[in-house]
Design an enzyme around this catalytic site. Structure first.
Site, mmCIF file in Angstrom:
data_model
loop_
_atom_site.group_PDB
_atom_site.id
_atom_site.type_symbol
_atom_site.label_atom_id
_atom_site.label_comp_id
_atom_site.label_asym_id
_atom_site.label_seq_id
_atom_site.Cartn_x
_atom_site.Cartn_y
_atom_site.Cartn_z
ATOM 1 N N ARG A 19 11.708 -7.290 -4.936
ATOM 2 C CA ARG A 19 12.496 -6.189 -4.413
ATOM 3 C C ARG A 19 13.734 -6.706 -3.697
ATOM 4 O O ARG A 19 13.735 -7.765 -3.102
ATOM 5 C CB ARG A 19 11.620 -5.384 -3.441
ATOM 6 N N LYS A 23 0.799 -10.469 1.370
ATOM 7 C CA LYS A 23 1.242 -9.975 0.070
ATOM 8 C C LYS A 23 0.485 -10.662 -1.055
ATOM 9 O O LYS A 23 0.430 -11.882 -1.151
ATOM 10 C CB LYS A 23 2.747 -10.190 -0.099
ATOM 11 N N ARG A 40 3.462 -2.716 13.392
ATOM 12 C CA ARG A 40 3.635 -3.183 14.758
ATOM 13 C C ARG A 40 2.363 -3.850 15.233
ATOM 14 O O ARG A 40 1.264 -3.320 15.066
ATOM 15 C CB ARG A 40 3.982 -2.014 15.687
#
Length: 261
Positions: free
Chosen positions: A62, A127, A260
């Site tokens: 991306r 990922k 977060r």
């Protein structure tokens, strides 16, 4: 048991495909090396063609980021798909592709993975893979690229700038890439065939089941804006819904999102 570098083979993949998937596909093209499977599908593929490569020399993720592509250990696959006309819900196609990949991994006895909006596959906050869609001129023709870290050893990913994981790391065993490729196609093709008549309610339920951001506090960089809020699923256009601290809902079509801590 698969070996660490068992080659991808068209015949082995084909014999594991469902009959309906076989009839909808064109050729399955396997290369020892390409610059990019997406680029091959864009430039040389025909409707229904599948392209796989043992290694990519210019794989892309991306926002033009490079996708690390060591030889013989991962899955890089691209499918050129042609709709009769531009589907109404085309912006959802990347997310629907993600659903197919998540289901295929489950079919291969992988557990604990999920999807991170808009087009990443995650496991334990790291990922595992990504999806890249590119239009072939007219929007009714799309190349769908899928990259998955399969049996990649830790030392091969030293240049990766974000936390990553492979299926072997996640499952504790080598994963058969031919079986995985067939599983992805067996899940992806039916979803593509049904995409023009997408059931939005069912899609949102399916997405929520795999959404690793849902109801988590996130930090979002959208253009020059930095936002913080509660991730609240996706809307009917595939946009990420963020509930801001003042209670307002912000829908985002493109952004970098992090949880977060």
């Amino acid at each position: 048991m698969p070996s660490a570098h068992e080659p991808l083979q068209e015949a082995v993949i084909r014999c594991q495909l469902d009959a309906g998937v076989m009839s909808a596909l064109g050729g399955i093209h396997v290369f020892p090396q390409l610059d990019s499977t997406n680029r091959w599908a864009l430039q040389q593929g025909q409707c229904g063609d599948v392209c796989l490569a043992e290694q990519q020399t210019a794989g892309r993720g991306r926002r033009g980021r490079q996708w690390q592509s060591p030889p013989g250990v991962n899955l890089y696959v691209s499918l050129r798909w042609c709709f009769g006309q531009v589907p109404e819900h085309l912006p959802l196609l990347s997310l629907v592709t993600g659903l197919a990949v998540a289901e295929a991994l489950e079919d291969c006895a992988i557990q604990g993975h999920g999807l991170k909006w808009p087009n990443d596959v995650y496991y334990d906050g790291k990922k595992l893979g990504g999806i890249l869609l590119e239009a072939v001129g007219a929007l009714e023709q799309i190349v769908i690229g899928i990259g998955l870290n399969v049996n990649m050893p830790a030392q091969a990913g030293r240049g990766i700038e974000q936390p990553w994981v492979s299926l072997q790391m996640a499952s504790g065993k080598l994963v058969d890439r031919n079986h995985l490729a067939a599983a992805v196609l067996n899940r992806l093709l039916p979803r593509l065939q049904g995409f023009p008549g997408l059931d939005m309610v069912q899609f949102q339920r399916d997405w929520q089941a795999w959404d690793v951001l849902d109801q988590r506090e996130v930090r979002v960089l959208s253009g020059s804006d930095l936002l913080e809020g509660l991730a609240s699923g996706v809307d009917h256009r595939g946009q990420l819904r963020i509930k801001l601290k003042d209670g307002l809902i912000k829908n985002l079509s493109s952004a970098d999102v992090s949880v977060r801590i």
